[in-house]
Design a protein around this motif. Structure first.
Motif, short mmCIF file in Angstrom:
data_model
loop_
_atom_site.label_atom_id
_atom_site.label_comp_id
_atom_site.label_asym_id
_atom_site.label_seq_id
_atom_site.Cartn_x
_atom_site.Cartn_y
_atom_site.Cartn_z
N PHE A 1 -2.31 -7.37 3.46
CA PHE A 1 -3.31 -6.97 2.46
C PHE A 1 -2.82 -6.02 1.38
O PHE A 1 -3.60 -5.57 0.55
CB PHE A 1 -4.54 -6.37 3.16
CG PHE A 1 -5.24 -7.37 4.04
CD1 PHE A 1 -5.83 -8.49 3.49
CD2 PHE A 1 -5.28 -7.21 5.41
CE1 PHE A 1 -6.46 -9.43 4.28
CE2 PHE A 1 -5.91 -8.14 6.22
CZ PHE A 1 -6.50 -9.25 5.65
N TRP A 2 -1.53 -5.69 1.36
CA TRP A 2 -1.02 -4.82 0.30
C TRP A 2 -1.13 -5.53 -1.05
O TRP A 2 -0.89 -6.73 -1.13
CB TRP A 2 0.44 -4.44 0.57
CG TRP A 2 1.06 -3.63 -0.53
CD1 TRP A 2 0.71 -2.36 -0.91
CD2 TRP A 2 2.12 -4.04 -1.40
NE1 TRP A 2 1.50 -1.96 -1.97
CE2 TRP A 2 2.37 -2.97 -2.29
CE3 TRP A 2 2.89 -5.20 -1.52
CZ2 TRP A 2 3.36 -3.02 -3.28
CZ3 TRP A 2 3.86 -5.26 -2.50
CH2 TRP A 2 4.09 -4.19 -3.37
N ARG A 3 -1.51 -4.78 -2.09
CA ARG A 3 -1.56 -5.34 -3.44
C ARG A 3 -0.71 -4.49 -4.38
O ARG A 3 -0.58 -3.28 -4.18
CB ARG A 3 -3.00 -5.30 -4.00
CG ARG A 3 -3.95 -6.27 -3.35
CD ARG A 3 -5.34 -6.15 -3.95
NE ARG A 3 -5.38 -6.61 -5.35
CZ ARG A 3 -6.47 -6.54 -6.11
NH1 ARG A 3 -7.59 -6.03 -5.64
NH2 ARG A 3 -6.44 -6.99 -7.35
N THR B 1 7.53 10.88 -5.22
CA THR B 1 7.46 9.60 -4.50
C THR B 1 6.13 8.92 -4.83
O THR B 1 5.08 9.57 -4.80
CB THR B 1 7.54 9.83 -2.98
OG1 THR B 1 8.72 10.57 -2.71
CG2 THR B 1 7.58 8.51 -2.21
N GLU B 2 6.19 7.63 -5.14
CA GLU B 2 4.95 6.88 -5.37
C GLU B 2 4.46 6.37 -4.03
O GLU B 2 5.18 5.66 -3.33
CB GLU B 2 5.22 5.65 -6.24
CG GLU B 2 5.44 5.96 -7.69
CD GLU B 2 5.70 4.69 -8.48
OE1 GLU B 2 5.11 3.63 -8.17
OE2 GLU B 2 6.51 4.77 -9.41
N VAL B 3 3.23 6.71 -3.67
CA VAL B 3 2.70 6.32 -2.36
C VAL B 3 1.43 5.49 -2.55
O VAL B 3 0.43 5.99 -3.04
CB VAL B 3 2.40 7.56 -1.49
CG1 VAL B 3 1.94 7.11 -0.10
CG2 VAL B 3 3.60 8.48 -1.40
N ASP B 4 1.50 4.24 -2.15
CA ASP B 4 0.31 3.39 -2.11
C ASP B 4 -0.37 3.59 -0.77
O ASP B 4 0.30 3.60 0.27
CB ASP B 4 0.68 1.90 -2.20
CG ASP B 4 0.96 1.46 -3.62
OD1 ASP B 4 0.95 2.32 -4.53
OD2 ASP B 4 1.20 0.26 -3.83
N VAL B 5 -1.68 3.73 -0.79
CA VAL B 5 -2.44 3.75 0.47
C VAL B 5 -3.50 2.67 0.39
O VAL B 5 -4.02 2.38 -0.69
CB VAL B 5 -3.08 5.14 0.74
CG1 VAL B 5 -2.03 6.22 0.81
CG2 VAL B 5 -4.12 5.49 -0.30
N TRP B 6 -3.79 2.05 1.51
CA TRP B 6 -4.85 1.05 1.56
C TRP B 6 -5.38 0.93 2.98
O TRP B 6 -4.69 1.24 3.94
CB TRP B 6 -4.40 -0.30 0.99
CG TRP B 6 -3.38 -1.08 1.77
CD1 TRP B 6 -3.61 -2.18 2.54
CD2 TRP B 6 -1.95 -0.86 1.82
NE1 TRP B 6 -2.42 -2.66 3.07
CE2 TRP B 6 -1.40 -1.87 2.64
CE3 TRP B 6 -1.10 0.09 1.27
CZ2 TRP B 6 -0.03 -1.94 2.92
CZ3 TRP B 6 0.26 0.03 1.54
CH2 TRP B 6 0.78 -0.99 2.36
#
Ligand SMILES: [Fe+2]
Length: 313
Positions: free
Chosen positions: A105-107, A146-151
């Motif tokens: 499900f990562w976008r 740091t770029e951190v994606d959360v989902w």
């Protein structure tokens, strides 16, 4: 070569591999052929069972589209994704690691959100959750920038791209670590969810009398030049399925330190108890920063999907 008996078949295939110019490809194929042939010998696979297996593999393809990847789901269901992850992280399986599976499900292009901001972008039920995470190198030094994606899934168990009821990018955000390597955000406590069982994976789970639940978790993807991209999940330890994750993702190291609070939260008057906090310190290994390809690209439309729950027997 002309084949005299069953043993000759394996020899013949292995000898043909010598033509392949790429040595790593040859090595992989040789191990694959040896194990595949020995698997048939050990299991004494019948012709009917072989036909069923081929049908199964065809089914993986037929059940894959822009909204769903059945092959990834099967790999997880067999523990293969967890194995590949642990073999390739934590000093090649020698030490604890924050690495975990990406999941489907990562976008790309999650909305950039300021530290302390909320990733709740449309009305979403459930207790508030405040997350504080710090990103460090193996020597303990914080990694700024740091770029951190959360989902995460909603408390009803759906990611926004599965669920037409949620706003685009609900429960997703991109944060940048500050000088102390830290990000913080507000969300809601995630819930576990069932994986789809309308394809070969469902058939397998029913035959094994297994359930189809993932325990509740939050996803992270941390990207910084000079470091291997860290893909992680933090799990809710008191989830009823924590011991039997259908995708075998739960490691002891990634049991999240969720703390329940029954008092009001002074900084945010609108938060009703109980609310939760979660802190975690992630370690990034040196390496190449690379983004994965998003496993699916579509977005659900129309009705909210109905994914049945299987109970383990
Ligand atoms: Fe997930």
């Amino acid at each position: 070569m002309i084949i005299a008996n069953e043993k000759d078949v394996t020899k013949a295939v292995l000898s043909e591999l010598q033509r392949a110019p790429n040595p790593r490809f040859r090595e992989i194929m040789a191990a694959f052929i040896r194990h595949l042939h020995d698997f048939a010998r050990e299991a004494k696979l019948t012709e009917e069972e072989f036909q069923a297996a081929i049908g199964y593999i065809v089914g993986l393809g037929k059940h894959t589209n822009e909204n769903h990847n059945e092959a990834v789901l099967m790999s997880g269901t067999l523990g293969f994704s967890a194995l590949i992850c642990l073999l390739n992280n934590g000093d090649r399986g020698q030490t604890e690691t924050d690495a975990n599976q990406l999941g489907p499900f990562w976008r790309l292009n999650s909305p950039l959100t300021a530290n302390g901001g909320s990733i709740v972008r449309s009305p979403t039920p459930g207790p508030a959750l405040f997350v504080d995470a710090i990103f460090r190198d193996a020597g303990g030094q914080p990694i700024a920038g740091t770029e951190v994606d959360v989902w995460q899934s909603s408390p009803e168990g759906f990611y926004e791209n599965q669920d037409p009821v949620q706003a685009d990018m609900n429960l997703r955000g991109k944060f940048i670590t500050d000088a102390n390597g830290r990000i913080s955000f507000r969300s809601v406590k995630p819930a576990g969810y069932p994986i789809p069982i309308d394809g070969p994976v469902g058939e397998l789970l029913r035959a094994l009398r297994r359930h189809n639940m993932r325990p509740a978790h939050l996803h992270f993807l941390a990207y910084k030049e000079g470091f291997k991209t860290l893909i992680s999940q933090l799990y809710v330890p008191d989830d009823p399925y924590i011991e039997t994750d259908v995708q075998f993702g739960v490691t002891r190291h990634l049991l999240g330190k969720f703390v329940r609070h029954d008092e009001t939260r002074p900084q945010t008057a609108d938060v009703k108890p109980p609310w939760y906090s979660l802190e975690h310190s992630f370690v990034m290994e040196r390496g190449t920063a690379r983004l994965p390809k998003p496993p699916i690209s579509g977005r659900a439309r129309g009705e909210r999907p109905q994914i049945p729950h299987l109970e383990a027997v």
